[in-house]
Write a protein that holds these residues in place. Structure first.
Motif, short mmCIF file in Angstrom:
data_model
loop_
_atom_site.label_atom_id
_atom_site.label_comp_id
_atom_site.label_asym_id
_atom_site.label_seq_id
_atom_site.Cartn_x
_atom_site.Cartn_y
_atom_site.Cartn_z
N LYS A 43 -5.35 10.12 7.07
CA LYS A 43 -4.02 9.80 7.61
C LYS A 43 -3.07 8.94 7.18
O LYS A 43 -1.92 8.82 7.04
CB LYS A 43 -4.23 9.77 9.22
N LYS A 44 -3.77 8.11 6.27
CA LYS A 44 -3.03 7.15 5.64
C LYS A 44 -2.61 7.72 4.13
O LYS A 44 -1.69 7.07 3.61
CB LYS A 44 -4.28 5.82 5.00
N ILE A 45 -3.12 8.80 3.93
CA ILE A 45 -2.42 9.63 2.55
C ILE A 45 -1.39 10.56 3.19
O ILE A 45 -0.34 10.46 2.61
CB ILE A 45 -3.66 10.08 1.65
N PHE A 46 -1.85 11.38 4.14
CA PHE A 46 -0.46 12.44 4.42
C PHE A 46 -0.92 12.61 5.95
O PHE A 46 -1.86 12.33 6.52
CB PHE A 46 -0.98 13.64 3.79
N PRO A 47 0.12 13.24 6.87
CA PRO A 47 -0.14 13.10 8.20
C PRO A 47 -1.30 14.06 8.62
O PRO A 47 -1.38 15.36 8.10
CB PRO A 47 1.39 13.87 8.93
N MET A 48 -1.85 13.83 9.53
CA MET A 48 -3.43 14.36 10.04
C MET A 48 -3.17 14.40 11.66
O MET A 48 -3.08 13.62 12.34
CB MET A 48 -4.54 13.60 9.59
N THR A 49 -3.21 15.75 11.85
CA THR A 49 -3.41 15.92 13.66
C THR A 49 -4.80 16.13 13.98
O THR A 49 -5.59 16.24 12.97
CB THR A 49 -2.51 17.41 13.81
N LEU A 50 -5.03 16.03 15.12
CA LEU A 50 -6.26 16.25 15.55
C LEU A 50 -6.77 17.56 15.31
O LEU A 50 -8.24 17.68 15.02
CB LEU A 50 -6.28 15.79 17.23
N GLY A 51 -6.19 18.52 15.54
CA GLY A 51 -6.54 19.70 15.19
C GLY A 51 -6.77 20.03 13.90
O GLY A 51 -8.02 20.87 13.59
N THR A 52 -6.45 19.56 13.05
CA THR A 52 -6.46 19.88 11.47
C THR A 52 -7.75 18.75 11.21
O THR A 52 -8.71 19.45 10.39
CB THR A 52 -5.47 19.23 10.81
N ALA A 53 -8.05 17.80 11.90
CA ALA A 53 -9.11 17.02 11.55
C ALA A 53 -10.42 17.82 12.16
O ALA A 53 -11.53 17.70 11.37
CB ALA A 53 -8.87 15.60 12.14
N ALA A 54 -10.36 18.27 13.46
CA ALA A 54 -11.33 19.05 13.76
C ALA A 54 -11.77 20.33 12.91
O ALA A 54 -12.96 20.53 12.77
CB ALA A 54 -10.96 19.47 15.23
N LEU A 55 -10.68 21.00 12.42
CA LEU A 55 -11.02 21.90 11.47
C LEU A 55 -12.03 21.48 10.33
O LEU A 55 -12.61 22.22 9.70
CB LEU A 55 -9.69 22.74 11.13
N ILE A 56 -11.40 20.52 9.70
CA ILE A 56 -12.13 19.85 8.59
C ILE A 56 -13.43 19.55 8.88
O ILE A 56 -14.43 19.86 8.21
CB ILE A 56 -11.15 18.59 8.30
N GLY A 57 -13.73 18.91 10.12
CA GLY A 57 -15.02 18.69 10.54
C GLY A 57 -16.00 19.74 10.83
O GLY A 57 -17.10 19.79 10.29
N LEU A 58 -15.11 20.89 11.27
CA LEU A 58 -15.89 22.32 11.56
C LEU A 58 -16.58 22.63 10.30
O LEU A 58 -17.83 23.23 10.17
CB LEU A 58 -15.19 23.16 12.34
N ALA A 59 -15.59 22.58 9.18
CA ALA A 59 -15.90 23.45 7.83
C ALA A 59 -17.13 22.22 7.09
O ALA A 59 -17.84 22.92 6.75
CB ALA A 59 -14.68 23.35 6.97
N ILE A 60 -16.98 21.26 7.35
CA ILE A 60 -18.12 20.18 6.76
C ILE A 60 -19.20 20.52 7.41
O ILE A 60 -20.41 20.34 6.89
CB ILE A 60 -17.67 18.56 6.83
N GLY A 61 -19.28 20.69 8.82
CA GLY A 61 -20.39 20.75 9.47
C GLY A 61 -21.32 21.87 9.41
O GLY A 61 -22.37 22.04 8.99
N ILE A 62 -20.36 23.23 9.28
CA ILE A 62 -21.17 24.35 8.64
C ILE A 62 -21.58 24.17 7.28
O ILE A 62 -22.91 24.93 6.97
CB ILE A 62 -19.85 25.32 8.83
N LEU A 63 -20.95 23.58 6.41
CA LEU A 63 -21.29 23.57 4.99
C LEU A 63 -22.80 22.65 5.00
O LEU A 63 -23.72 23.07 4.21
CB LEU A 63 -20.51 22.94 4.10
N SER A 64 -22.67 21.44 5.59
CA SER A 64 -23.83 20.60 5.76
C SER A 64 -25.16 21.32 6.25
O SER A 64 -26.17 21.45 5.99
CB SER A 64 -23.73 19.47 6.71
N TRP A 65 -24.64 22.14 7.41
CA TRP A 65 -25.86 23.10 8.18
C TRP A 65 -26.30 24.04 6.91
O TRP A 65 -27.62 24.20 6.88
CB TRP A 65 -25.23 23.79 9.24
N ALA A 66 -25.52 24.66 6.12
CA ALA A 66 -26.22 25.83 5.13
C ALA A 66 -26.75 25.10 4.12
O ALA A 66 -27.87 25.63 3.55
CB ALA A 66 -24.80 26.56 4.59
N LEU A 67 -26.67 23.79 3.58
CA LEU A 67 -27.13 23.08 2.63
C LEU A 67 -28.40 22.70 3.10
O LEU A 67 -29.25 22.55 2.31
CB LEU A 67 -26.38 21.99 2.11
N SER A 68 -28.62 22.24 4.24
CA SER A 68 -29.84 21.63 4.73
C SER A 68 -30.82 22.79 5.18
O SER A 68 -32.04 22.34 5.26
CB SER A 68 -29.63 20.75 5.82
#
Length: 490
Positions: free
Chosen positions: A256-281
């Protein structure tokens, strides 16, 4: 009969032996002074650095003194609070002490610099309303007194081996100095009420979340007939949850220090990273489980890496949250000196954040191992599964609190999570003992159930007492220091 050879160097050997014993004694006496000496050098370097950053024209002895006290406070935070982050991993033998110190130092510094600004503002301007102070001088002395009082109290508690809350210390110091400086109206009581409520809620929340994670692991993995198959299924899910929460937090705090970040956008990023981490693990856990026996002991190896990652996450969150305890009042002092007023909007210089980040890391390396051992192994016995529940629960709770800008105590959260795991194990063990006794017609006596307690009650009472004493003690000490400073300057 041959004569025994005469030792021509007998006197010299005695003298050399005495010198050797003297050298050993000197090293024994000097060894405990090495860490304090390095800490003192760090404080001096920070004071010199403050003079350089402020420049010749704007340099102030007040800022130099505040920077030194802020560095002293940061060292004590590293010595005390960071133990709560790495203690579970070390106690579960997933990390060596050296590895824990390195990981914690890196993650603490990163968290402070990338995501530490919001809570700094809470400490420096939201607890005590700056407009209630008579002038900037009284505000500066109040912040100085709060910082020094909190540092002294925390230093004493660390020497006594008590894992007290640095957040309690600094907030109590700010309140004590603020009340003496401008009366009760100077304190933002509604904001303080929110913070105080979080002190009660956060350890309970940490304990409940940790217990729920442990109950899930026991039901879905440990008590399954095929434990390894269950671990291959659920351990990657737990890793994905951890990565997703961390990514969401990092997006809201860092990006958010670089560009505006809403809670919904952050949650989508977290969901994507979570799924990727699950797949890699998934393939990683499958590979680690090959050749292991189908028993509980084998599960420890599968939880070792997730535990290390969760401990690093907790250290990052701690750096973001608790750097405020060291540099919040310092940021307020620098602003008041530079701007000549005590406005509610405090700009945090980068060098102030660096002082807090490096001080916490250095305090951890120099003085942290003692309390790391206490938290990791002396409250209740931890293995990698239990320690993972503690670390993940504490990380989630700290992240949620820092997300709201509340300076909660990471000590309360982490220790609360440890007690939550321990008390859940007691309840679960007693329930199984009763069921086993009934099935065999031999109920377990109450005296035996009492002997099987898995949480050390003495530590529970000691920690609770230290938590209760910290706020009033730091507040009274801060009030006394403020009166002394005000008397000397007047």
């Amino acid at each position: 009969m041959a004569k025994r050879p005469v030792n021509q160097w007998k006197t010299l050997d005695k003298d050399l032996g005495r010198i050797g014993r003297l050298e050993d004694a000197t090293q024994f006496v000097a060894r405990p002074l090495v860490a304090p000496g390095i800490a003192l050098a760090f404080i001096v370097l920070v004071a010199v650095g403050a003079m350089l950053f402020m420049g010749r024209e704007s340099v102030s002895i007040v800022v130099v003194a505040a920077a030194a006290i802020g560095a002293y406070m940061a060292l004590n935070i590293g010595a005390n609070d960071v133990a709560n982050n790495m203690g579970p991993a070390v106690g579960a033998e997933a990390l060596t002490m050296g590895g824990a110190l390195i990981i914690a130092a890196i993650c603490e510094t990163s968290g402070a610099l990338l995501a530490g600004g919001d809570v700094v503002r809470t400490i420096s301007s939201d607890i005590v309303a700056p407009g209630t102070m008579a002038d900037s001088t009284h505000f500066i002395w109040a912040m100085m007194a709060a910082l020094l009082a909190a540092a002294l109290w925390l230093n004493l508690a660390t020497m006594l081996g008590a894992p007290v809350s640095t957040t309690h210390s600094i907030v109590g110091g700010v309140v004590g100095a603020g009340v003496v400086a401008a009366g009760f109206s100077a304190v933002n009581w509604p904001k303080l009420g929110e913070i105080a409520a979080s002190w009660v809620i956060s350890p309970v929340m940490g304990g409940v979340i940790a217990a729920l994670f442990l109950a899930f692991i026991k039901a879905r993995i440990m008590y399954q007939d095929d434990k390894l198959a269950a671990a291959r299924k659920w351990v990657p899910v737990l890793v994905g949850i951890m990565a997703g929460v961390f990514a969401t937090y990092l997006a809201t705090k860092g990006l958010k220090k670089i560009f505006p970040m809403t809670l919904g956008t952050a949650a989508l990023i977290g969901l994507a990273i979570g799924i990727l981490s699950w797949a890699l693990s998934v393939p990683l856990i499958r590979h680690q489980s090959e050749g292991l026996e189908n028993r509980k002991k084998s599960l420890k190896k599968l939880f070792a890496l997730p535990l290390v990652l969760s401990a690093g996450l907790l250290s990052f969150a701690h750096g973001a949250n608790d750097v405020a305890n060291a540099v919040g009042p310092l940021a307020a002092i620098v602003h008041a000196v530079a701007a000549g007023d005590i406005g509610s909007s405090v700009t945090i210089p980068i060098w102030v954040m660096v002082v807090g980040a490096l001080g916490i890391s250095m305090g951890l390396v120099l003085f942290g191992p003692k309390l790391i051992r206490l938290v990791g192994s002396e409250i209740t016995k931890l293995n990698p599964m239990r320690a993972y529940c503690v670390a993940l629960s504490a990380a989630v709770t700290v992240i949620l609190a820092s997300w709201q800008g509340l300076p909660v105590s990471s000590t309360h959260i982490a220790v609360g999570a440890i007690f939550g795991v321990g008390f859940y194990r007691e309840w679960h063990s007693e329930r199984r003992a009763r069921a086993l006794g009934l099935s065999k017609g031999k109920p377990v006596p109450a005296e035996e159930r009492s002997r099987r307690k898995l949480v050390r009650r003495s530590h529970f009472l000691t920690v609770a007492a230290a938590w209760v004493v910290t706020v009033p003690a730091s507040a009274m000490l801060s009030a006394v220091i403020y009166l002394l400073l005000n008397t000397l300057t007047d």
